[in-house]
Motif scaffolding. Structure first.
Motif, PDB file in Angstrom:
ATOM      1  N   ASN A 153      13.925  21.901 -39.286  1.00 11.56           N
ATOM      2  CA  ASN A 153      13.140  21.749 -40.508  1.00 11.56           C
ATOM      3  C   ASN A 153      11.856  22.571 -40.453  1.00 11.56           C
ATOM      4  OD1 ASN A 153      14.671  19.113 -39.852  1.00 11.56           O
ATOM      5  ND2 ASN A 153      14.382  19.039 -42.064  1.00 11.56           N
ATOM      6  N   SER A 165      11.869  20.953 -34.705  1.00  8.25           N
ATOM      7  CA  SER A 165      13.205  20.899 -35.273  1.00  8.25           C
ATOM      8  C   SER A 165      13.466  22.072 -36.213  1.00  8.25           C
ATOM      9  CB  SER A 165      13.386  19.591 -36.049  1.00  8.25           C
ATOM     10  OG  SER A 165      12.666  19.655 -37.255  1.00  8.25           O
ATOM     11  N   TYR A 192       9.880  15.352 -36.493  1.00 10.07           N
ATOM     12  CA  TYR A 192      10.236  16.765 -36.457  1.00 10.07           C
ATOM     13  C   TYR A 192       9.583  17.526 -35.310  1.00 10.07           C
ATOM     14  CZ  TYR A 192      12.288  16.174 -41.101  1.00 10.07           C
ATOM     15  OH  TYR A 192      13.064  15.777 -42.156  1.00 10.07           O
TER      16      TYR A 192
END
Length: 465
Positions: A319, A317, A384
């Protein structure tokens, strides 16, 4: 609890005197630990105690979430009649205070359990063997230049008819297209409407396969979600047949212990499942009830969705990009990936990063390519990282002990000889402290990942205390 760190909650709960914990939190801890770490023998009596003695301490949101979690745990052990009665009782008691969408979600859930209670899902029989053996093959999917692959089970039959079944560890329920449901004579269940969200939303329903045969294992009364998987895109839908029938983690949980042997292309299942031990879990359920494992990429610890239905090496992701931006920009190329899902396609900008170390189940491999998103994408869930089948194939074996909820791997030695870029620096990576469930998750609706065809039939909200 609010951070959804079930491993820490389990560790703390087991290490402190119980009389030092607030009575409500002690009971609710057992509910959550049992639900998220697949221990229904713990969560079912805890939820019963919670509702009988602590209902005054539950706000409306946590009451609804508890109903979903309690129901799914009852259903998982075959008590669909009890799940239907409990969900219906909470709905009747709380209905004057609920909005129409929440009422519809609880009503649909109660109806589904009621319909399933007419059957005895997941009766498992091993034929003439001490070990279940399910052979599989790796098949190409999608445009040839992408080199994408999937796992297809061999020696597979539904109601006595040979079937081409995709094995998808990231799928929270078994999936079949309406055409295949008719072909294999599945029994549709009344009042089991499910809303599925991909690029767009579609409605589906539950149907029963009286017999699923995979390898030398027979499974009777198998629920499938019947849904059209078309993306409404002519090019993408050329490859939709690869996903016409999918079995996933719902079946895995009933088999209890599976070793995927990529070297010999077979899945083995012991006839007698292991007893639970004191080994700490490294698997948990996400808020959308997908199997997640503790792991790391580029020394960033994270929860990973292990998804053999993702035909690539995997996706990270935004992030992860934010935490490792300098390294990724210096060791990647900017690209665009096109993802197809229910009702449409999406083009997403990304970085393609080579040879980042992926540690999973005690071993490390170096996938030649991982996708890192440059934008937020809600379909990736409250984790994630998605580890695709091509990375899983780099391990000799991947073992799911779904009793202890422990994942382990064996890794070929040749995977351990890649070095990182000279400027690599380890970053601390905050997993999901700010995660809050979205409306679909809070109402227990089904969601489908855009690229993964990932289906999640239940989604309790994270507790907010």
């Amino acid at each position: 609890m609010n951070n959804s760190d079930w491993f820490a909650l389990d560790s703390i709960y087991n290490s402190v005197p119980k009389d030092s914990i607030n009575n409500f939190l002690e009971i609710f801890s057992r509910c959550l630990i049992g639900n998220r770490l697949n221990r229904p023998d713990i969560s079912i009596p805890a939820f019963q105690e919670l509702l009988n003695t602590q209902s005054a301490s539950l706000d409306l949101g946590n009451l609804v979430s508890s109903a979903y979690m309690f129901g799914m745990d009852l259903s998982r052990v075959g008590k669909n009649d009890a799940a239907a009665a409990m969900t219906g009782a909470i709905l009747n008691a709380a209905k004057p205070y609920l909005d129409s969408m929440t009422v519809a979600g609880l009503t649909s859930t109660a109806n589904r359990y009621s319909a399933l209670s007419e059957y005895n899902p997941y009766q498992i029989e091993f034929e003439n063997k001490h070990t279940g053996i399910v052979p599989f093959t790796i098949v190409p999917v999608g445009p040839t230049n992408k080199n994408s692959v999937l796992m297809h089970l061999q020696d597979s039959y539904i109601n006595g008819i040979e079937a081409d079944i995709t094995f998808d560890t990231g799928a929270g329920s078994n999936i079949i297209s309406p055409e295949m449901a008719d072909h294999f004579k599945l029994i549709p269940l009344d009042n089991t409407r499910i809303t599925v969200k991909g690029v767009n939303r579609r409605d589906g329903y539950i149907a029963i396969a009286k017999e699923l045969r995979i390898g030398n294992i027979i499974v009777r009364d198998v629920p499938f979600t019947v849904i059209s998987l078309s993306s409404d895109n002519e090019e993408a839908d050329k490859y939709i047949d690869s996903f016409s029938i999918v079995v996933g983690s719902e079946l895995m949980l009933q088999l209890k212990d599976l070793t995927i042997d990529f070297s010999n292309r077979k899945i083995t299942i012991p006839v007698v499942a292991p007893q639970r031990s004191s080994v700490p879990a490294n698997l948990c359920f996400s808020s959308t009830m997908n199997l997640l494992s503790i792991g790391s990429v580029l020394s960033n610890p994270m929860l990973m969705c292990l998804d053999s239905g993702n035909a690539s090496f995997g996706v990270l992701s935004k992030n992860f990009l934010d935490a490792n931006k300098d390294y990724i920009i210096s060791n990647s190329e900017l690209d665009t990936i096109r993802e197809a899902g229910i009702g449409g396609t999406i083009n997403s900008p990304c970085y393609k990063v080579m040879d980042m170390p992926v540690s999973l189940g005690g071993n490390t491999v170096f996938p030649p390519e991982l996708i890192v998103r440059t934008n937020d994408n809600s379909t990736i869930g409250d984790y994630y990282c998605i580890i695709g089948v091509k990375t899983l194939m780099m391990y000799e074996t991947v073992h799911f002990n779904l009793v202890d909820f422990v994942l382990s791997t064996e890794s070929p030695q040749s995977n351990h000889h890649t070095t990182l870029g000279n400027n690599y620096k380890t970053h601390n990576f905050d997993l999901k402290k700010d995660y809050k469930p979205n409306l679909l998750q809070a109402l227990g609706l089904t969601t489908v990942g855009i690229a993964r065809m990932l289906i999640n039939p239940n989604a309790p909200a994270t507790p907010d205390l």
